[in-house]
Design an enzyme around this catalytic site. Structure first.
Site, PDB file in Angstrom:
ATOM      1  N   ASP A   1       2.715  74.641  46.939  1.00 44.04           N
ATOM      2  CA  ASP A   1       3.083  73.769  48.057  1.00 44.04           C
ATOM      3  C   ASP A   1       4.102  74.445  48.988  1.00 44.04           C
ATOM      4  OD1 ASP A   1       3.016  71.533  49.630  1.00 44.04           O
ATOM      5  OD2 ASP A   1       4.277  70.302  48.315  1.00 44.04           O
TER       6      ASP A   1
ATOM      7  N   ASP B   1      -2.077  70.066  54.500  1.00 47.15           N
ATOM      8  CA  ASP B   1      -1.323  70.580  53.353  1.00 47.15           C
ATOM      9  C   ASP B   1      -1.358  69.564  52.216  1.00 47.15           C
ATOM     10  OD1 ASP B   1       0.384  71.820  51.603  1.00 47.15           O
ATOM     11  OD2 ASP B   1       2.211  71.450  52.783  1.00 47.15           O
TER      12      ASP B   1
ATOM     13  N   ARG C   1       5.507  79.456  54.251  1.00 43.59           N
ATOM     14  CA  ARG C   1       6.224  80.734  54.291  1.00 43.59           C
ATOM     15  C   ARG C   1       5.306  81.907  53.946  1.00 43.59           C
ATOM     16  NH1 ARG C   1      10.361  78.403  49.914  1.00 43.59           N
ATOM     17  NH2 ARG C   1       9.695  76.518  51.006  1.00 43.59           N
TER      18      ARG C   1
ATOM     19  N   LYS D   1       3.275  78.294  62.290  1.00 40.40           N
ATOM     20  CA  LYS D   1       2.587  77.868  61.067  1.00 40.40           C
ATOM     21  C   LYS D   1       1.515  76.859  61.452  1.00 40.40           C
ATOM     22  CE  LYS D   1       3.300  74.888  56.960  1.00 40.40           C
ATOM     23  NZ  LYS D   1       4.272  74.243  56.046  1.00 40.40           N
TER      24      LYS D   1
ATOM     25  N   LYS E   1       0.614  67.391  46.143  1.00 43.25           N
ATOM     26  CA  LYS E   1       1.600  66.416  46.602  1.00 43.25           C
ATOM     27  C   LYS E   1       1.231  65.028  46.089  1.00 43.25           C
ATOM     28  CE  LYS E   1       2.765  68.616  51.049  1.00 43.25           C
ATOM     29  NZ  LYS E   1       4.206  68.798  50.794  1.00 43.25           N
TER      30      LYS E   1
ATOM     31  N   GLU F   1       3.625  76.863  50.926  1.00 42.36           N
ATOM     32  CA  GLU F   1       2.572  77.728  51.479  1.00 42.36           C
ATOM     33  C   GLU F   1       2.870  78.239  52.878  1.00 42.36           C
ATOM     34  OE1 GLU F   1       2.612  74.550  51.811  1.00 42.36           O
ATOM     35  OE2 GLU F   1       2.052  74.314  53.913  1.00 42.36           O
TER      36      GLU F   1
ATOM     37  N   ASP G   1       0.869  69.405  59.742  1.00 39.50           N
ATOM     38  CA  ASP G   1       1.493  70.620  59.199  1.00 39.50           C
ATOM     39  C   ASP G   1       1.120  71.878  59.988  1.00 39.50           C
ATOM     40  OD1 ASP G   1       3.379  71.533  57.415  1.00 39.50           O
ATOM     41  OD2 ASP G   1       1.913  72.050  55.866  1.00 39.50           O
TER      42      ASP G   1
HETATM   43  N1  BES Z   1       4.535  71.082  54.917  1.00 37.11           N
HETATM   44  C1  BES Z   1       5.545  70.937  53.936  1.00 37.11           C
HETATM   45  C2  BES Z   1       6.881  70.519  54.520  1.00 37.11           C
HETATM   46  C3  BES Z   1       6.939  69.175  55.196  1.00 37.11           C
HETATM   47  C4  BES Z   1       7.431  68.066  54.528  1.00 37.11           C
HETATM   48  C5  BES Z   1       6.566  69.036  56.516  1.00 37.11           C
HETATM   49  C6  BES Z   1       7.502  66.852  55.168  1.00 37.11           C
HETATM   50  C7  BES Z   1       6.658  67.809  57.157  1.00 37.11           C
HETATM   51  C8  BES Z   1       7.136  66.718  56.475  1.00 37.11           C
HETATM   52  C9  BES Z   1       5.729  72.249  53.194  1.00 37.11           C
HETATM   53  O1  BES Z   1       4.612  73.052  53.081  1.00 37.11           O
HETATM   54  C10 BES Z   1       6.145  71.900  51.797  1.00 37.11           C
HETATM   55  O2  BES Z   1       5.351  71.330  51.108  1.00 37.11           O
HETATM   56  N2  BES Z   1       7.369  72.261  51.435  1.00 37.11           N
HETATM   57  C11 BES Z   1       7.862  71.970  50.134  1.00 37.11           C
HETATM   58  C12 BES Z   1       8.548  73.211  49.601  1.00 37.11           C
HETATM   59  C13 BES Z   1       8.890  73.146  48.149  1.00 37.11           C
HETATM   60  C14 BES Z   1       7.619  73.140  47.332  1.00 37.11           C
HETATM   61  C15 BES Z   1       9.736  74.335  47.799  1.00 37.11           C
HETATM   62  C16 BES Z   1       8.814  70.804  50.254  1.00 37.11           C
HETATM   63  O3  BES Z   1       9.518  70.698  51.282  1.00 37.11           O
HETATM   64  O4  BES Z   1       8.842  69.971  49.373  1.00 37.11           O
HETATM   65 ZN    ZN Z   2       3.180  72.811  54.561  1.00 34.74          ZN
HETATM   66 MN    MN Z   3       3.430  72.533  51.371  1.00 34.52          MN
END
Ligand code: BES
Ligand code: ZN
Ligand code: MN
Length: 487
Positions: free
Chosen positions: A333, A256, A337, A251, A263, A335, A274
């Site tokens: 968010d 992000d 996946r 990825k 966010k 994204e 990210d």
């Molecule tokens: N890039 C984030 C995950 C992340 C969080 C990486 C903290 C490093 C540190 C990912 O794209 C994300 O935003 N995931 C969300 C998923 C949710 C919206 C289902 C999350 O973990 O909140």
């Molecule tokens: Zn992300």
């Molecule tokens: Mn995200």
């Protein structure tokens, strides 16, 4: 680019000990016995080393720790560093000792009087890895970092280039992961990967028109709000025979924001990391090329930026993946996946890999579960998973298996499309993300997903890295490949 310091191995010449410049190090085990090198330094310094190792201070030191004897009488060095380390240390202790030396050495040249000490290569690797400093964006001239010479009894048994190959891969990953998103744009990322062609890797960059032709609607929707074009970069290392390759998928979200599901401001700047999964894939490919690995490995990374804009994908939009499955984007968010869905499918369709491991900073939920000590490992294959966990354990890179199953898979079912891109609640957030990826993995592809959100970049120093990007996984995957796919 952060260049690892130079480490050389040369034969011990005790006659030179008195006149060495910079700093020198000797290694003494908990039995307090001085080896020939330490004895020589001890005599020259009128028993300063002996006095130190008989002291309570030495007693209190743990294995792998170092102490500094400044400006010793009888020696030209500015300091003699005494490292507490048994003659046959574990790999972990040896690397820790190297890391301790990195801190003591500073800008000076280090001569490590290792003699017949075991695990010297690991001392050297620990030293190099801990001596990383990401200073490209500091106006002041970069901190000087002295090189190192290891005086050993059999220099011909040490391969400095192999150690450097690992260090350069780890540093490449760390540099990419630390780089801010205005510098590491999608184009800059692809350019840095294309430069690795000079190492004998075949590198292809797929641009948006090709991605559209391939039908990568899931990946493309993530980058559609950004002015930076989405890309897929394919790096091939052909070091084996004509067998199918092992595949690494990453990825690479250069930033992000969350997109329209934006966010919160606090901590959003951390999302420059990210692209950490793609960073690890890139670092491993670099190490494989530098050490001319006898294996076929392909690394495929999806490079995009997740931004809100008038053109961004909205919550509720339905997109079609390359596989053909339709996805309701309920949260922009989630994204990573979406990017991986298309890259995983493309990799299997084009390369029919013997096995596939993907890396992604995929979920905050994996940090809730495992903190910053372990990456989450999700797999459809006990064999593949076991082999990876073994390699990670051997390299001291934390990894912990998490479950996947049909009951979790149900959570991403969707009223209006084939699936939605979240489980609709925070429950088992890392697992529902893994289930989403699993829908893009063919039944006969042994696969593992490594959620590295907690380990790719950390706020405090670790044993082998300063605060920031760790390069977690480069050493584990390098070992995994050498243990499983090389003759
Ligand atoms: N890039 C984030 C995950 C992340 C969080 C990486 C903290 C490093 C540190 C990912 O794209 C994300 O935003 N995931 C969300 C998923 C949710 C919206 C289902 C999350 O973990 O909140
Ligand atoms: Zn992300
Ligand atoms: Mn995200």
């Amino acid at each position: 680019m952060t260049q690892p310091i130079n480490c050389r191995f040369q034969e011990v010449t005790l006659d030179d000990v008195a006149s060495l410049k910079g700093v020198a190090a000797v290694f003494v085990g908990s039995d307090r016995k001085l080896d020939a090198c330490a004895r020589k330094a001890n005599t020259l310094s009128r028993k300063a080393i002996e006095r130190f190792v008989q002291s309570d201070c030495f007693d209190d030191m743990k294995s792998g720790e170092a102490a500094r004897l400044a400006y010793p009488t009888g020696l030209a060095v500015e300091a003699m560093i005494v490292v507490k380390l048994d003659r046959k240390p574990s790999q972990e202790e040896a690397r820790k000792a190297g890391a301790a030396l990195a801190k003591e050495k500073g800008a000076m040249h280090l001569t490590a009087l290792a003699g017949t000490l075991g695990a010297v290569d690991d001392v050297a690797l620990g030293l190099i890895l801990r001596d990383y400093d990401f200073s490209d964006h500091k106006t002041a001239s970069p901190k000087l970092r002295g090189d190192a010479t290891f005086m050993v009894s059999k220099p011909e048994t040490h391969d400095a280039s192999k150690i450097a190959a690992i260090a350069e891969g780890v540093f490449f990953t760390r540099d990419l992961t630390n780089e801010p998103a205005n510098v590491l744009t999608t184009t800059e990322f692809a350019d840095r990967l294309a430069e690795m062609q000079a190492l004998g890797l075949k590198v292809e960059v797929l641009e948006e028109p090709e991605l559209r032709k391939l039908g990568m609607g899931a990946l493309l929707c993530v980058g559609q709000g950004s002015v930076s074009p989405s890309k897929v970069v394919i790096m091939q290392w052909h070091g084996g025979g004509d067998e199918a390759p092992f595949a690494l998928v990453g990825k690479g979200v250069v930033f992000d924001t969350g997109g329209i599901s934006i966010k919160p401001a606090l901590g959003m700047e951390d999302m420059t990391m990210d692209m950490g999964g793609a960073g690890v894939v890139s670092g491993v490919m670099k190490t494989l090329a530098l050490r001319k690995a006898k294996a076929n490995v392909v690394g495929v990374v999806g490079i995009v930026e997740n931004m809100p804009s008038g053109n961004a994908v909205r919550p509720g939009d339905v997109v079609t993946s390359m596989k053909g499955d339709k996805i309701e984007v309920v949260n922009t968010d989630a994204e990573g996946r979406l990017v991986l869905a298309d890259v995983l499918w493309y990799t299997q369709e084009r390369f029919k890999p013997v096995a596939m491991i993907n890396l992604a900073t995929l979920t905050g939920a994996i940090i809730v579960a495992l903190g910053h000590e372990n990456a989450g490992v999700f797999s459809n294959s006990d064999d593949l998973c076991g082999a990876f966990l073994k390699a990670a354990g051997a390299e001291g890179e934390g990894a912990w298996r998490m479950p996947i199953s049909a009951a979790y898979d149900k959570l991403i079912n969707c009223r209006i499309a084939d699936m939605r891109n979240t489980g609709g609640s925070r429950d088992a957030g890392s697992i529902t993300a893994a289930q989403f990826l699993a829908r893009f993995v063919k039944d006969d592809t042994p696969w593992a997903h490594l959620d590295i959100a907690g380990v790719a970049s950390v706020s405090g120093a670790t044993t082998l890295a300063p605060a920031g990007a760790t390069g977690w996984g480069v050493m584990a995957l390098n070992r995994f490949i050498s243990d499983n796919y090389e003759v």
